[in-house]
Scaffold this motif. Structure first.
Motif, short mmCIF file in Angstrom:
data_model
loop_
_atom_site.label_atom_id
_atom_site.label_comp_id
_atom_site.label_asym_id
_atom_site.label_seq_id
_atom_site.Cartn_x
_atom_site.Cartn_y
_atom_site.Cartn_z
N PRO A 12 40.37 48.35 16.61
CA PRO A 12 39.29 49.20 17.10
C PRO A 12 38.72 48.63 18.40
O PRO A 12 38.70 47.43 18.58
N GLU A 13 38.31 49.50 19.26
CA GLU A 13 37.74 49.10 20.55
C GLU A 13 36.37 48.46 20.34
O GLU A 13 35.53 49.00 19.63
N LEU A 14 36.15 47.31 20.94
CA LEU A 14 34.85 46.65 20.84
C LEU A 14 33.84 47.38 21.72
O LEU A 14 34.17 47.84 22.81
N GLN A 15 32.61 47.46 21.22
CA GLN A 15 31.54 48.10 21.97
C GLN A 15 30.28 47.27 21.85
O GLN A 15 30.10 46.54 20.88
N ALA A 16 29.39 47.42 22.84
CA ALA A 16 28.09 46.75 22.78
C ALA A 16 27.38 47.16 21.50
O ALA A 16 27.50 48.30 21.05
N ARG A 17 26.69 46.23 20.90
CA ARG A 17 25.92 46.38 19.66
C ARG A 17 26.77 46.28 18.40
O ARG A 17 26.23 46.25 17.30
N ASP A 18 28.11 46.22 18.51
CA ASP A 18 28.95 45.96 17.33
C ASP A 18 28.67 44.53 16.86
O ASP A 18 28.54 43.62 17.68
N THR A 19 28.58 44.34 15.56
CA THR A 19 28.44 42.99 15.02
C THR A 19 29.84 42.47 14.71
O THR A 19 30.64 43.15 14.06
N VAL A 20 30.13 41.27 15.20
CA VAL A 20 31.47 40.70 15.06
C VAL A 20 31.40 39.29 14.50
O VAL A 20 30.37 38.63 14.55
N LEU A 21 32.53 38.84 13.99
CA LEU A 21 32.72 37.48 13.50
C LEU A 21 33.62 36.74 14.47
O LEU A 21 34.69 37.25 14.82
N VAL A 22 33.18 35.58 14.93
CA VAL A 22 34.03 34.76 15.80
C VAL A 22 35.07 34.09 14.90
O VAL A 22 34.74 33.43 13.92
N VAL A 30 37.44 37.48 18.21
CA VAL A 30 36.44 38.08 17.34
C VAL A 30 37.07 39.17 16.49
O VAL A 30 38.09 39.74 16.85
N GLY A 31 36.43 39.42 15.35
CA GLY A 31 36.87 40.49 14.47
C GLY A 31 35.66 41.23 13.94
O GLY A 31 34.55 40.71 13.90
N ALA A 32 35.89 42.46 13.55
CA ALA A 32 34.81 43.30 13.03
C ALA A 32 34.29 42.72 11.72
O ALA A 32 35.05 42.18 10.91
N VAL A 33 32.98 42.83 11.51
CA VAL A 33 32.35 42.42 10.26
C VAL A 33 32.38 43.60 9.32
O VAL A 33 32.07 44.73 9.72
N SER A 34 32.75 43.39 8.08
CA SER A 34 32.80 44.45 7.10
C SER A 34 31.46 45.14 6.99
O SER A 34 30.42 44.48 6.94
N GLY A 35 31.47 46.47 6.97
CA GLY A 35 30.24 47.24 6.82
C GLY A 35 29.51 47.50 8.09
O GLY A 35 28.42 48.03 8.09
N SER A 36 30.06 47.12 9.25
CA SER A 36 29.35 47.39 10.51
C SER A 36 30.11 48.37 11.35
O SER A 36 31.20 48.71 11.12
#
Length: 63
Positions: free
Chosen positions: A5-15, A57-63
């Motif tokens: 998925p494309e990263l966007q501002a305000r997305d919460t991510v895990l380093v 970085v990777g997406a955090v589950s539920g965000s």
């Protein structure tokens, strides 16, 4: 930059890689020219801005 998925501002991510691995925080901005994502993480209880590669970085589950 990742396309899916494309990263966007305000997305919460895990380093996921590097010295800040396992920290989470929201993306503040993305610099596509420099291929960096700037996010805010908590370090010793303080908000800290860090620049990381989008591949670290990777997406955090539920965000």
């Amino acid at each position: 930059m990742p396309t899916a998925p494309e990263l966007q501002a305000r997305d919460t991510v895990l380093v996921t890689d590097g010295p800040f691995a396992d920290l989470t925080g929201p993306i503040r901005s993305i610099d596509r020219e420099r291929r960096r994502a700037r996010l805010v993480v908590q370090v010793f209880g303080d908000d800290t801005l860090i620049d990381v590669l989008p591949s670290a970085v990777g997406a955090v589950s539920g965000s």
